[in-house]
Write a protein that holds these residues in place. Structure first.
Motif, PDB file in Angstrom:
ATOM      1  N   MET A  26       0.838  -1.184   0.000  1.00 26.98           N
ATOM      2  CA  MET A  26       0.000   0.000   0.000  1.00 26.98           C
ATOM      3  C   MET A  26       0.881   1.244   0.000  1.00 26.98           C
ATOM      4  SD  MET A  26      -3.009   0.884   2.734  1.00 26.98           S
ATOM      5  CE  MET A  26      -4.092  -0.497   2.487  1.00 26.98           C
ATOM      6  N   VAL A  27       0.369   2.293  -0.606  1.00 24.65           N
ATOM      7  CA  VAL A  27       1.054   3.576  -0.549  1.00 24.65           C
ATOM      8  C   VAL A  27       0.093   4.586   0.054  1.00 24.65           C
ATOM      9  CG1 VAL A  27       1.960   5.474  -1.937  1.00 24.65           C
ATOM     10  CG2 VAL A  27       2.625   3.134  -2.466  1.00 24.65           C
ATOM     11  N   ILE A  28       0.585   5.383   0.998  1.00 24.88           N
ATOM     12  CA  ILE A  28      -0.260   6.364   1.683  1.00 24.88           C
ATOM     13  C   ILE A  28       0.316   7.753   1.446  1.00 24.88           C
ATOM     14  CG2 ILE A  28      -1.154   7.107   3.925  1.00 24.88           C
ATOM     15  CD1 ILE A  28      -0.933   4.206   4.850  1.00 24.88           C
ATOM     16  N   ASP A  29      -0.475   8.587   0.822  1.00 28.54           N
ATOM     17  CA  ASP A  29      -0.011   9.935   0.494  1.00 28.54           C
ATOM     18  C   ASP A  29      -0.366  10.892   1.644  1.00 28.54           C
ATOM     19  OD1 ASP A  29       0.625  12.368  -0.526  1.00 28.54           O
ATOM     20  OD2 ASP A  29      -0.289  12.033  -2.496  1.00 28.54           O
ATOM     21  N   LEU A  30       0.635  11.265   2.410  1.00 26.73           N
ATOM     22  CA  LEU A  30       0.381  12.104   3.592  1.00 26.73           C
ATOM     23  C   LEU A  30      -0.055  13.514   3.200  1.00 26.73           C
ATOM     24  CD1 LEU A  30       3.309  11.003   5.903  1.00 26.73           C
ATOM     25  CD2 LEU A  30       0.972  10.146   5.806  1.00 26.73           C
ATOM     26  N   LYS A  31       0.183  13.873   1.982  1.00 27.60           N
ATOM     27  CA  LYS A  31      -0.259  15.187   1.519  1.00 27.60           C
ATOM     28  C   LYS A  31      -1.775  15.185   1.341  1.00 27.60           C
ATOM     29  CE  LYS A  31       1.447  18.362  -1.951  1.00 27.60           C
ATOM     30  NZ  LYS A  31       2.267  19.317  -1.279  1.00 27.60           N
ATOM     31  N   LYS A  32      -2.318  14.034   1.058  1.00 26.87           N
ATOM     32  CA  LYS A  32      -3.742  13.997   0.755  1.00 26.87           C
ATOM     33  C   LYS A  32      -4.607  13.578   1.936  1.00 26.87           C
ATOM     34  CE  LYS A  32      -4.899  13.064  -3.580  1.00 26.87           C
ATOM     35  NZ  LYS A  32      -5.165  12.180  -4.735  1.00 26.87           N
ATOM     36  N   CYS A  33      -4.039  12.860   2.861  1.00 30.58           N
ATOM     37  CA  CYS A  33      -4.855  12.411   3.996  1.00 30.58           C
ATOM     38  C   CYS A  33      -5.294  13.597   4.833  1.00 30.58           C
ATOM     39  CB  CYS A  33      -4.060  11.446   4.868  1.00 30.58           C
ATOM     40  SG  CYS A  33      -4.964  11.022   6.374  1.00 30.58           S
ATOM     41  N   LEU A  34      -6.583  13.644   5.154  1.00 28.11           N
ATOM     42  CA  LEU A  34      -7.097  14.761   5.922  1.00 28.11           C
ATOM     43  C   LEU A  34      -7.616  14.322   7.282  1.00 28.11           C
ATOM     44  CD1 LEU A  34     -10.643  15.355   4.959  1.00 28.11           C
ATOM     45  CD2 LEU A  34      -9.229  14.498   3.121  1.00 28.11           C
ATOM     46  N   GLY A  35      -7.320  13.100   7.648  1.00 27.42           N
ATOM     47  CA  GLY A  35      -7.688  12.668   8.992  1.00 27.42           C
ATOM     48  C   GLY A  35      -9.177  12.496   9.209  1.00 27.42           C
ATOM     49  N   CYS A  36      -9.907  12.160   8.150  1.00 25.07           N
ATOM     50  CA  CYS A  36     -11.366  12.152   8.258  1.00 25.07           C
ATOM     51  C   CYS A  36     -11.907  10.901   8.940  1.00 25.07           C
ATOM     52  CB  CYS A  36     -11.974  12.275   6.875  1.00 25.07           C
ATOM     53  SG  CYS A  36     -11.623  10.855   5.822  1.00 25.07           S
ATOM     54  N   GLN A  37     -11.094   9.869   9.037  1.00 25.24           N
ATOM     55  CA  GLN A  37     -11.481   8.615   9.692  1.00 25.24           C
ATOM     56  C   GLN A  37     -12.449   7.772   8.867  1.00 25.24           C
ATOM     57  OE1 GLN A  37      -9.967   7.930  12.603  1.00 25.24           O
ATOM     58  NE2 GLN A  37      -9.159   9.957  12.969  1.00 25.24           N
ATOM     59  N   THR A  38     -12.625   8.108   7.602  1.00 26.52           N
ATOM     60  CA  THR A  38     -13.502   7.275   6.780  1.00 26.52           C
ATOM     61  C   THR A  38     -12.926   5.868   6.653  1.00 26.52           C
ATOM     62  OG1 THR A  38     -14.121   9.255   5.555  1.00 26.52           O
ATOM     63  CG2 THR A  38     -14.743   7.152   4.585  1.00 26.52           C
ATOM     64  N   CYS A  39     -11.604   5.795   6.513  1.00 23.27           N
ATOM     65  CA  CYS A  39     -10.965   4.476   6.393  1.00 23.27           C
ATOM     66  C   CYS A  39     -11.224   3.656   7.654  1.00 23.27           C
ATOM     67  CB  CYS A  39      -9.465   4.634   6.144  1.00 23.27           C
ATOM     68  SG  CYS A  39      -8.636   5.761   7.266  1.00 23.27           S
ATOM     69  N   THR A  40     -11.008   4.278   8.797  1.00 23.72           N
ATOM     70  CA  THR A  40     -11.174   3.577  10.064  1.00 23.72           C
ATOM     71  C   THR A  40     -12.579   3.005  10.193  1.00 23.72           C
ATOM     72  OG1 THR A  40      -9.758   5.301  10.962  1.00 23.72           O
ATOM     73  CG2 THR A  40     -10.838   3.859  12.543  1.00 23.72           C
ATOM     74  N   VAL A  41     -13.557   3.867   9.892  1.00 23.60           N
ATOM     75  CA  VAL A  41     -14.940   3.465  10.121  1.00 23.60           C
ATOM     76  C   VAL A  41     -15.418   2.495   9.043  1.00 23.60           C
ATOM     77  CG1 VAL A  41     -17.308   4.296  10.317  1.00 23.60           C
ATOM     78  CG2 VAL A  41     -15.452   5.536  11.439  1.00 23.60           C
ATOM     79  N   SER A  42     -15.045   2.725   7.793  1.00 24.77           N
ATOM     80  CA  SER A  42     -15.508   1.807   6.749  1.00 24.77           C
ATOM     81  C   SER A  42     -14.928   0.419   7.007  1.00 24.77           C
ATOM     82  CB  SER A  42     -15.124   2.316   5.364  1.00 24.77           C
ATOM     83  OG  SER A  42     -13.730   2.293   5.188  1.00 24.77           O
ATOM     84  N   CYS A  43     -13.701   0.372   7.474  1.00 21.12           N
ATOM     85  CA  CYS A  43     -13.073  -0.909   7.812  1.00 21.12           C
ATOM     86  C   CYS A  43     -13.834  -1.572   8.951  1.00 21.12           C
ATOM     87  CB  CYS A  43     -11.616  -0.678   8.193  1.00 21.12           C
ATOM     88  SG  CYS A  43     -10.803  -2.101   8.930  1.00 21.12           S
ATOM     89  N   LYS A  44     -14.155  -0.780   9.947  1.00 14.11           N
ATOM     90  CA  LYS A  44     -14.860  -1.341  11.107  1.00 14.11           C
ATOM     91  C   LYS A  44     -16.214  -1.913  10.721  1.00 14.11           C
ATOM     92  CE  LYS A  44     -15.051   0.302  15.092  1.00 14.11           C
ATOM     93  NZ  LYS A  44     -14.596   0.500  16.463  1.00 14.11           N
ATOM     94  N   VAL A  45     -16.923  -1.191   9.866  1.00 17.91           N
ATOM     95  CA  VAL A  45     -18.254  -1.657   9.495  1.00 17.91           C
ATOM     96  C   VAL A  45     -18.132  -2.884   8.588  1.00 17.91           C
ATOM     97  CG1 VAL A  45     -20.409  -1.045   8.335  1.00 17.91           C
ATOM     98  CG2 VAL A  45     -19.268   0.625   9.800  1.00 17.91           C
ATOM     99  N   PHE A  46     -17.186  -2.828   7.671  1.00 16.88           N
ATOM    100  CA  PHE A  46     -17.018  -3.957   6.754  1.00 16.88           C
ATOM    101  C   PHE A  46     -16.660  -5.229   7.523  1.00 16.88           C
ATOM    102  CE2 PHE A  46     -14.279  -6.611   4.037  1.00 16.88           C
ATOM    103  CZ  PHE A  46     -15.209  -6.911   3.046  1.00 16.88           C
ATOM    104  N   HIS A  47     -15.766  -5.080   8.493  1.00 15.42           N
ATOM    105  CA  HIS A  47     -15.310  -6.264   9.209  1.00 15.42           C
ATOM    106  C   HIS A  47     -16.117  -6.550  10.472  1.00 15.42           C
ATOM    107  CE1 HIS A  47     -11.880  -7.070   6.623  1.00 15.42           C
ATOM    108  NE2 HIS A  47     -11.648  -5.774   6.608  1.00 15.42           N
TER     109      HIS A  47
END
Ligand code: MGD
Ligand code: MGD
Ligand code: SF4
Ligand code: SF4
Ligand code: SF4
Ligand code: SF4
Ligand code: SF4
Ligand code: MO
Lengths: 237, 306, 945
Positions: A26-47
């Protein structure tokens, strides 16, 4: 602390593996991440993860002193290390590394000793200590169903959504390109800060980004050789 | 429990009582404590031919170490799976050492208690149990020192300390047992002398380790600060239990008390009254020192300076 | 614990591969589930940045999780992704703390401390009770003795109820006159000045940057990363990758400042002074003839319009058209004279003409000195030096100068770009404003200064610059071009509330009296929501002499708003609403307003209801679509509780109340979507006398909508929409910019000189004086053609003094910020959102500067007391470097005591600390979320310095 960014001159994507084999990363672009937590929550709901269990943490850090202050967001999930500390530590063999680089935990084999969580330099693992519920008082349909997918007393961590990848690959889809074959957090990220793909393929988007923007890895000094690369927030001089 | 996302240096949360499972999460420390004292007692009793000590060690091993450790595991019924990665995992090895130790020491003790004449087997058990006791004694130290993620643990200090503390603990228990079971004067005196030396060694190693580690790196310094009670996370009393409990109570006071006895080199009634408290303190100190070292394990922050 | 799925199959020794199944359509079966999962298309409109289409992944009878819908990647600005809030919808649906059946109050006493004693009743009972109430009300008459509508309805959430309310609008329209002005914090607390003035200068409700083409965005507290939804977040992330520069000017380091290139920690409410300083720097310290877009200023603005000595436009004697000076011909001509060679911007000229003032008053001059508006602007801005501004903003003057320089340098005056084959100017600089910046005093000035900066650089409504999002006060809502047509004096038409005696006589009456007090807000569908709502509430308890106290509505219906939390002065709100005679709520959970309700009807949530809704071409924010059309919201799985769809409820009520005919006719007339059921070659009209099912109604609307989009050529039914989600047609992107249509009509923006405002303001003053109203003075001051600017924070200090308290005692400005994880208070009952929000700075307490905290002996996590002149509360201290020492910050709108789960969060609410003061309201009747407070450790005797 040594400035990690200064020591990144050359990390060609080289897993030392045959190019024929896949090595997902995976590659994570720190310039683009805005800390919105969508990843955290979508992962939680999916799993179907209960309260407090997260597979990706978006670490927020404030640096400097008023008025020269900066804050940035650093998403951290299991790095799917090439030399996983957890793998070595795990007494039961519940932690496994697949040939494509994905590090998994088989909850049926885990005895819950938590050594893997201790040794992981990225604190990427969470122990499911008790069955936590968002709605503890009353049996909740969704929680009843979804929490049954996990075992109390075992370890949980990011598995690169390997079910999605395997399912997709079998249908002829390409992980990182086709959403159905790509991790949930990657397809949900609203900053489009996450990229997924094959590190062994020099022409994949992830390999190109790492090359072109000098991707770096966290805590390189530990020697775990993570499969997750970060792109610096600053344009490097 | 919701984890914070704002992390500088954070302390490990999985061992030593930072969990949500109530007493089960508290069970690792007793396991580690008895996992040290039991083989320590075994070794000292073996050398001084103190049968009650051997029995006590066996009980401590099974009830103090085995049961608590099992309770700590998330899935205790799968403990046997823990043997599946001997090649790499120090936990696997620890379990192996423990099983070896348990079996060999049990056989040895039983044979000895029965007064059996099976010289070969006794000899074998004695040596296997001794070696496995030594390994078992040291393994948690190795388990810590191989954690690359936590710089504070990463040195030869941990295995050494854990080893010495185990022996010290064993001696302490044996001396305490002397109250109930007859222990020869000169054995006691010898044990006290050894203990005195061990106490001083541990104190020196511990203090120099703290100094060296705190100079070595940021994460180590954070751990040391935690132990000294000057880190913000020490609101939970970390400083008090380590400085007061482990260093002063567990090392300095016993050293002082033993010094008195060593000077008079005679075990008078008064000095006997000093031995028991000293040994009690020493045991508490060992527990708190281990507890402190494990709790103080801090990770380096994941975030690079940008 | 029961096991299945992946681990289960592994345990049984079956290789994972063998348990995977796919159906013919290629739908997937993750985790080797026995039953197929299916993807169901729907949309999210939890906040106004939507609708954002997405997929529900349904397993058996349960919505299992949520995934993006990449099928719409090419048309939706969010590229098919949804934000963190949308993933919370699963929990919203299965929330154990929802209202699970209709509730009726059993405790007749109402109060914060009185348990309403809600008891579950059947839908049949609920319908009969409510219909009975409403029938009785109709019998008494729709208006009460004083002329106010007997029925009041509040809808909130900044317009998003429309995406959920189904046929509710048809029911309301069938009813007759309704008072919509007893609202929550929406409108008045939003981008209020921007909403009103935006329609003047942008024909838009909200002004955004054309981010994909932008080079330099100067954001005054526009909190994109929290508030601009998926599209905003994504567009700015893309722009960062591309390398645009973004400067965030804000008292604290917000989540948006965190990703900006620069954070300028400005003193609160001094944004207008900052921009005034920039304008001064451009006009008086640079060579404006070189750095500004002179062509734009001359041709597209009223800069060359001559202004008479009274301050009104100077007009041609005969035609009455506004005059300009042609420096080539050396004579005055009417502005639209095609023979004009050039337009003078500066100087002073002797001309003949007349001024027309309030109430048609005329001043006729044979010879008079007149200057172009631009000349007056130059003189007006002279006093607002960067030094003057810097003192107010508490920043170095060099910062203001530097930003002014960067702004003009990035404007690329002269550049063009091609969009849809049309060449339009490319001026990639924009100023954006957050909500507290543009409501309350200083809001007008900030909006005006921002527009002047756009005017100077020619970046108004062109590529890369400041552009409006969909307009709301002027129709049609969804197409900005078709809402523009020529009006007076070369500007586009606006429909304001009349200020002349004649036309004011028969204005409809509402409790906020907006038709009488706020000309700019007009009188269209959205006007009541943007009206002086706080005043409507205030007048119940603090009525000025001679002003009529509003009556209580006989029935008050609340739908998706929580005024008792979201409006200013929460304590006053409780006292007022508890006396309302009959309150009905369509609810989701108990909240602080429906706590006072007599009857609560629980509706389906986002994943349960069925309705068609418009998508694209733009919403209230930075969501500019490439296509537009209609999307379906549909149930993913059977509802877990006994709730109903709004359409079902409305049809049932219309029938029982006896307004079914009017209701059906309203649907036929297209009241919900602007889609008539009958067209050129189709007729799907409902038979007015018949009661239709939910599906029948939406089926017809699906068909009619597609007909409308395809000029009658195509038809799609409900079933088609269920499978495909949405039907869209291309929307030429060029239509997002007003520039081409302004050129086409030869129109100008009324900037920088507000000639019409001056007339209107003067007329309004006279009308109010005639009524004996003298408490709208401060508000009338706002009607200045070239607005003056001052030290606005001082007003908040004076407000404290006017209460007889000492402002020195309250050293901090408290400000408020949003979090991405919450849509106002609407999802506050979801623990999943609280968990996500807790991972972000600012949530859960009061943020305070680190060095100040140290001085006060406060450490991170301590409980501290926050005290304003009217309220004292404890909260958790969050100690950070990224905030001004004179500022403290709270996030979101919490402080709940009724909403399940949220009531245990113990997070302070800005609104509790506020207190009313007439000087803190602007001309539109809005105030700002600012209050002076002190902070101290409990037991520290209020020593908060
Ligand atoms: N402190 C503070 N106050 C503010 C603001 C602020 O930033 N800080 N912002 C202001 C602004 S700009 C605005 S626009 C307003 C918005 O304020 P409001 O329009 O009042 O919105 P909410 O507070 O979200 O209230 C919505 C209510 O709808 C209920 N609800 C949620 N989901 C559903 C559903 O599916 N069906 C039904 N029937 N009800 C549902 C929730 O329980 C909630 O009580 O707030 C204003 N007030
Ligand atoms: N996730 C999410 N998105 C939303 C909403 C939501 O509730 N949740 N609500 C929607 C609605 S209705 C609205 S109105 C918008 C509001 O959208 P924004 O106005 O962008 O949002 P806020 O965060 O409320 O306020 C903007 C920032 O202004 C700062 N600020 C306060 N006072 C001042 C000041 O005097 N000067 C300057 N320069 N900055 C100041 C605040 O600290 C805050 O960080 O968001 C919309 N989008
Ligand atoms: S990040 Fe941690 S858990 Fe993941 S593979 Fe590496 S060591 Fe193991
Ligand atoms: S907790 Fe489970 S996965 Fe982790 S090391 Fe122990 S057995 Fe292995
Ligand atoms: S890859 Fe999958 S499991 Fe890992 S963090 Fe992303 S969504 Fe979660
Ligand atoms: S979803 Fe993307 S932008 Fe948001 S926090 Fe996660 S990685 Fe960052
Ligand atoms: S931005 Fe608003 S409408 Fe879009 S997904 Fe998020 S909450 Fe829903
Ligand atoms: Mo708003």
């Amino acid at each position: 602390m040594k400035n990690i960014l200064e020591r990144l001159e050359d990390f060609p994507v080289d897993t030392g593996e045959s190019k024929e084999m896949k090595h997902y990363g995976m590659v994570i672009d720190l310039k683009k991440c805005l800390g919105c937590q969508t990843c955290t929550v979508s992962c939680k709901v999916f799993h179907g993860l209960g309260p407090g269990t997260v597979r990706v943490r978006v670490v927020e850090e404030e640096q400097g002193e008023y008025p020269r202050v900066e804050r940035f967001y650093l998403p951290i999930r299991c790095m799917h290390c090439d030399e996983p500390e957890c793998l070595k530590a795990c007494p039961t063999g519940a932690t496994k590394k697949r040939p494509d680089g994905i590090v998994t935990v088989d909850q049926d084999e885990c005895m819950g000793c938590r050594y893997c969580a201790i040794v992981c330099p990225y604190q990427a693992r969470s122990f499911i200590a008790v069955e936590r519920r968002y709605f503890p008082e009353n049996g909740n349909t969704w929680e009843n169903e979804r929490y049954a997918e996990h075992q109390v007393g075992t370890m949980d961590k990011c598995d690169f959504c390997h079910e999605r990848i395997d399912d997709g690959v079998r249908r002829g889809l390409e992980p990182g390109k086709d959403p159905d074959a790509t991790p949930m957090c990657v397809i949900s990220c609203i900053g489009k800060a996450l990229y997924f793909g094959d590190l062994n393929d020099p022409e994949s988007k992830v390999s190109r980004l790492i090359r072109e923007r000098k991707g770096f890895r966290l805590k390189e000094e530990v020697g775990t050789r993570p499969s997750i690369y970060y792109l610096s927030r600053r344009v490097r001089p | 429990m919701i984890r914070t996302m704002r992390e500088g240096f954070i302390f490990q949360r999985d061992w030593a009582g930072r969990g949500e499972r109530g007493f089960r999460d508290q069970m690792l420390m007793p396991a580690i404590f008895f996992g040290a004292v039991s083989p320590g007692l075994y070794i000292s009793s073996l050398f001084t031919d103190f049968l009650p000590g051997l029995w006590a060690s066996l009980i401590m091993n099974i009830a103090g170490y085995g049961v608590t450790h099992l309770l700590y595991l998330g899935k205790m019924e799968r403990f046997w799976r823990g043997l599946l990665n001997i090649r790499h995992s120090w936990i696997s090895r620890g379990i192996l050492f423990n099983i070896l130790f348990t079996i060999s020491s049990s056989v040895f003790i039983i044979l000895k208690a029965l007064g059996a004449e099976w010289g070969g087997l006794i000899f074998l058990c004695k040596w296997v149990s001794l070696v496995s006791a030594l390994l078992f004694l040291a393994y948690p130290g190795f388990m810590l020192s191989f954690v690359k993620a936590i710089p504070f643990w990463r040195s030869a200090v941990e295995p050494t300390l854990f080893f010495l503390q185990g022996i010290m603990g064993g001696i302490a228990v044996q001396l305490l047992m002397g109250a109930a079971f007859s222990l020869e004067q000169q054995v006691s005196r010898m044990l006290l002398r050894i203990d005195f030396l061990l106490l001083i060694a541990v104190l020196v190693i511990m203090l120099s380790a703290l100094v060296i580690k705190s100079l070595h790196g940021d994460a180590e310094r954070v751990s040391v600060m935690y132990l000294l009670g000057i880190h913000p996370a020490t609101k939970d009393g970390g400083g008090a239990f380590f400085l007061v409990g482990a260093i002063s109570g567990g090392l300095l006071i016993p050293i002082a008390l033993l010094a008195v006895m060593v000077v008079f080199s005679e075990l008078s009634g008064i000095s006997k009254a000093l031995v028991y408290p000293a040994m009690m303190l020493q045991l508490v100190g060992i527990y708190l020192a281990k507890y402190g070292f494990i709790r103080a394990g801090a990770y380096t922050p994941p975030a690079p300076k940008v | 614990m029961a096991r299945k799925g992946l681990a289960g199959s592994l345990r049984e020794g079956i290789p994972l591969a063998l348990t995977m199944e796919f159906d013919a359509s290629g739908r997937l079966n993750y985790l080797g589930k026995g039953e197929l999962m299916k993807k169901v298309k729907t949309y999210c409109f939890q906040c106004y940045n939507g609708p954002d289409p997405f997929h529900m992944v349904v397993e058996g009878d349960m919505v299992r999780h949520i995934e993006p819908d990449f099928d719409c990647a090419g048309i939706s600005p969010g590229e098919g992704r949804v934000c963190v809030k949308a993933y919370g919808l699963v929990q919203k649906m299965y929330n154990s703390n929802r209202i699970k059946a209709p509730l009726i109050r059993t405790n007749p006493r109402k109060g914060k401390d009185e348990d309403p004693g809600f008891r579950e009743i059947s839908w049949e009972e609920a319908y009969e009770i409510l219909a009975g109430k409403l029938r009785a009300l109709r019998e008494k008459g729709l208006l009460d003795e004083k002329g106010y509508p007997r029925l009041a309805v509040s809808m909130g959430e900044a317009g998003s109820p429309a995406g959920y309310g189904g046929t509710f609008p048809a029911f309301l329209s069938a009813w007759g006159p309704i008072d919509f002005t007893l609202g929550g914090g929406e409108g008045s607390k939003c981008y209020h000045s921007e909403h009103l003035y935006g329609e003047l200068w942008h024909r838009a409700f909200i002004v955004a940057a054309d981010t994909p083409r932008n080079r330099f965005t100067l954001s005054f507290g526009h909190n994109t990363n929290a508030s601009a939804g998926v599209s905003g977040a994504m567009r700015h992330a893309d722009a960062r990758e591309r390398g645009y520069k973004r400067v965030q000017v804000e008292p604290h380091l917000s989540v948006s400042a965190a990703t900006s290139d620069e954070w300028i920690p400005i003193r609160t409410k001094t944004d207008a002074p900052f921009m005034y300083g920039m304008i001064h720097a451009i006009l008086h310290e640079m060579d404006w003839r070189k750095v500004c877009d002179i062509d734009f200023i001359k041709k597209r603005t009223n800069s060359p319009y001559l202004i008479g000595p009274k301050g009104y436009y100077l007009r041609d004697m005969e035609s009455g058209e506004v005059l300009i000076w042609d420096p080539v011909e050396k004579r005055a001509s009417v502005y639209n004279d095609p023979s004009i060679k050039d337009y003078a911007l500066t100087g002073s000229f002797t001309v003949a003409g007349k001024e027309i003032g309030p109430d048609g008053e005329e001043w006729v001059y044979d010879k008079v000195e007149a200057s172009p508006a631009f000349e007056l602007l130059l003189r007006h801005m002279e006093e607002y030096t960067p030094e003057w501004a810097a003192r107010l903003c508490d920043l170095p003057p060099s910062t203001i100068r530097r930003i002014a320089r960067e702004f003009v340098d990035n404007a690329l005056v002269g550049e063009e770009i091609e969009i849809n084959g049309e060449r339009i100017p490319l001026r990639p600089v924009a100023v954006t404003l957050g909500k507290t910046i543009n409501n309350g005093p200083g809001g007008y000035q900030a909006c005006w200064a921002r527009t002047v900066l756009a005017m100077l650089t020619g970046s108004l409504e062109v590529a890369g610059g400041s552009i409006g999002a969909s307009q709301r006060l002027n129709r049609p809502h969804h197409d900005r071009w078709s809402s523009i047509w020529p009006g007076e004096d070369g500007f586009f038409q606006n429909f304001l509330n009349p200020t002349d005696t004649e036309r004011r006589k028969d204005l409809p009456k509402t409790r906020s009296r907006y038709t009488e007090l706020v000309p700019l807000v007009g009188n269209t569908g959205w006007s009541p929501f943007l009206s002086p709502v706080p005043h409507a509430w205030l007048w119940y308890s603090q009525n000025p002499d001679g002003w009529e106290k509003p009556t209580y509505p006989d029935v008050w219906i609340i739908y998706r708003t929580n005024p008792n939390m979201s409006m200013y002065y929460t304590d006053m709100m409780h006292e007022t609403t508890k006396d309302f005679p009959y309150i009905v709520a369509f609810g989701y959970t108990i909240d602080e307003t429906n706590w006072y309700a007599d009857l609560i009807l629980p509706e389906h949530t986002d994943l349960e209801g069925l309705q068609l809704f418009r998508i694209g071409p733009s919403t209230h924010s930075e969501a500019y679509w490439e296509e537009y059309g209609f999307a379906l919201r549909q149930p993913g799985a059977p509802p877990p509780y006994d709730t109903r769809d709004m359409t079902e409820i409305c049809t049932e009520l219309a029938d029982r109340v006896g307004i079914l005919r009017e209701y059906n006719e309203a649907i036929n007339a297209g009241i919900m979507l602007g889609v008539r059921l009958q067209g050129k070659n189709y007729n799907y009209s409902l038979d007015p006398e018949r009661k239709y099912s939910l599906e029948e109604i939406w089926d017809r609307l699906c068909r009619a909508s597609v007909r409308l989009l395809t000029n009658g050529a195509e038809e799609r039914d409900l079933q088609w929409f269920r499978e495909n989600g949405y039907f869209t047609v291309p929307y030429p992107f060029i239509r997002h910019f007003l520039h081409p249509v302004m050129v086409k009509w030869g129109l100008r923006y009324e900037i920088p000189y507000q000639g019409r405002l001056k007339v209107i303001g003067e007329e309004l003053r006279r009308r109010l004086e005639e009524k004996g109203v003298d408490w709208w003075e401060e508000q009338l001051r706002e009607y200045e053609p070239l607005p003056h600017c001052e030290d606005y924070p001082r007003l908040w200090e004076e407000a404290v003094r006017e209460r007889g308290d000492d402002p020195e005692k309250y050293p901090f400005y408290m400000v408020n910020t949003r979090s991405m994880q919450y849509a106002w208070g609407s999802n506050a009952s979801l623990p999943l959102m609280a968990e996500a929000a807790s991972y972000v700075t600012g949530f859960g307490g009061v943020v305070i500067n680190a060095s100040v905290a140290e001085r006060l002996g406060i450490s991170d996590g301590d409980q501290v007391v926050i005290e304003s002149p009217v309220k004292k509360k404890t909260a958790k201290a969050i100690v950070r470097e990224g905030i001004r020492p004179d500022t403290v910050l709270v996030t979101g709108q919490f402080g709940n005591w009724a909403v399940p789960f949220a009531k245990d969060l113990d997070i302070p609410n800005m609104n509790e600390f506020l207190f009313p003061n007439q000087k803190l309201f602007d001309a539109g009747g809005s105030s700002a979320d600012i209050v002076k407070v002190r902070i101290y450790k409990p037991g520290n005797g209020g020593n908060g310095r």
